[in-house]
Design an enzyme around this catalytic site. Sequence first.
Site, short mmCIF file in Angstrom:
data_model
loop_
_atom_site.label_atom_id
_atom_site.label_comp_id
_atom_site.label_asym_id
_atom_site.label_seq_id
_atom_site.Cartn_x
_atom_site.Cartn_y
_atom_site.Cartn_z
N ARG A 47 -48.21 33.76 -26.50
CA ARG A 47 -49.32 34.27 -26.61
C ARG A 47 -49.64 35.29 -25.29
O ARG A 47 -48.69 35.27 -24.35
CB ARG A 47 -50.56 33.21 -26.56
CG ARG A 47 -50.37 31.87 -25.88
CD ARG A 47 -50.28 31.78 -24.32
NE ARG A 47 -51.56 32.65 -23.75
CZ ARG A 47 -51.57 32.95 -22.68
NH1 ARG A 47 -50.28 33.07 -21.83
NH2 ARG A 47 -52.38 33.82 -22.01
N GLY A 48 -50.86 35.88 -25.18
CA GLY A 48 -50.92 36.84 -24.05
C GLY A 48 -50.74 38.23 -24.85
O GLY A 48 -49.62 38.43 -25.18
N ALA A 49 -51.78 39.50 -24.64
CA ALA A 49 -51.52 40.50 -25.20
C ALA A 49 -49.99 41.23 -25.06
O ALA A 49 -49.55 41.30 -25.94
CB ALA A 49 -52.65 41.39 -24.88
N GLN A 195 -55.58 27.58 -21.40
CA GLN A 195 -54.26 28.17 -20.72
C GLN A 195 -54.47 28.47 -19.14
O GLN A 195 -53.19 28.53 -18.55
CB GLN A 195 -54.86 29.82 -21.40
CG GLN A 195 -54.30 30.07 -22.81
CD GLN A 195 -55.74 29.85 -23.56
OE1 GLN A 195 -56.44 29.15 -23.32
NE2 GLN A 195 -55.78 30.77 -24.77
N ASP A 236 -57.28 42.07 -23.77
CA ASP A 236 -56.57 41.93 -25.09
C ASP A 236 -56.83 43.18 -25.82
O ASP A 236 -56.00 43.67 -26.60
CB ASP A 236 -56.83 41.01 -25.97
CG ASP A 236 -56.51 39.41 -25.58
OD1 ASP A 236 -57.01 38.96 -24.59
OD2 ASP A 236 -55.35 39.30 -26.01
#
Length: 347
Positions: A47-49, A195, A236
Amino acid sequence: MNEIRPIEWANGTLRLLDQTRLPAEEVNIELHGYLEAVNAIKTMQVRGAPAIGVTAAYAVAMAARDIDTTDKPTFMRKLTEAGGIIKAARPTAVNLMWAVDRMIAIADTEPDTPSIKSRLLSEAIAMEKEDEVINRRMGVNGKDLIPDGGSVLTHCNAGALATAAFGTAVGVIRANWEDGKRFNVFNTETRPFLQGARLTAWEFKKLGIPSTLVVDSAAGMLMKRGEIGCVITGADRIAANGDTANKIGTYGLAVLAKENGIPFYVAAPISTVDISLSNGDQIEIEERSSNEITEFRGVPIAPDGVEAFNPGFDVTPAKYLSAIITEAGIIRPPFNKNLNSAVNSDV
Ligand code: MRU
């Protein structure tokens, strides 16, 4: 220092550090096909852009590798179909769509299917390396933002785990720290997926940067008490006017920062800027399962059957941002004009 590299290509498989198991366990998973990569994005094992973008690039390369035709138009049709499935994994981070579009455009320039397959794999590897270079450049660009003796707050995880390596917001904090300055670091737990508590606190420990974990709702009182010198988050998707989608809660932090006269910075690569959207109202916001807030690890924490709303992101209007730190430099208002020239400049 042992760099955190959550995404690695080795011997025809994509290895991901499973972010759902951190911090308790450091477990790698091996993905053998593009649908497994789509699943890893959906389940937030990655995850994470920027990390989603790099994973998507490898997913396109794996999809291409497994297409069984030498007829280029048929091949491209199947690849585009796979690209559509990859893009649909999560809606908000534009790096996902950006990476798939870049890979498919490159495929089209190759003369035949064997050369498409090998070109796409080298392109995905290049995008992984490029992401680290970009993040390190962002760190250099932002290295004067935190004064010695100051303090910073970050939200969610915009560290190495959210990228190929080094991180965006955490990368800027790291660059300031490695510059020899000493300052207090606060990170929010980031309800409901945690997160911040699970991933960012873990990263700061690995980096040897002392950090203090706080509940999301402690940010206002800390700011009011003068304990936060600046806020740095990731993004994002950034619309053409600077409106920024990031993890739910970012908007509240930005309003609180403005109210308390604290600079609010977003650190993001130019690939996160979606110039096709004039403002943030047009950004699709992911709505996640209500179980994430009514349960904790399978144990109910709300009455059975209660209605819950769980948006994964919010949009911070550009007027709350002091600056956007990119690999192309620090972009300040007016964002419309300055983002546009950064997107169109060759970095
Ligand atoms: O839902 P997530 O964990 O993918 O959300 C991540 C964030 O909101 C990050 O701040 C953003 O992707 C930037 S990561 C460098």
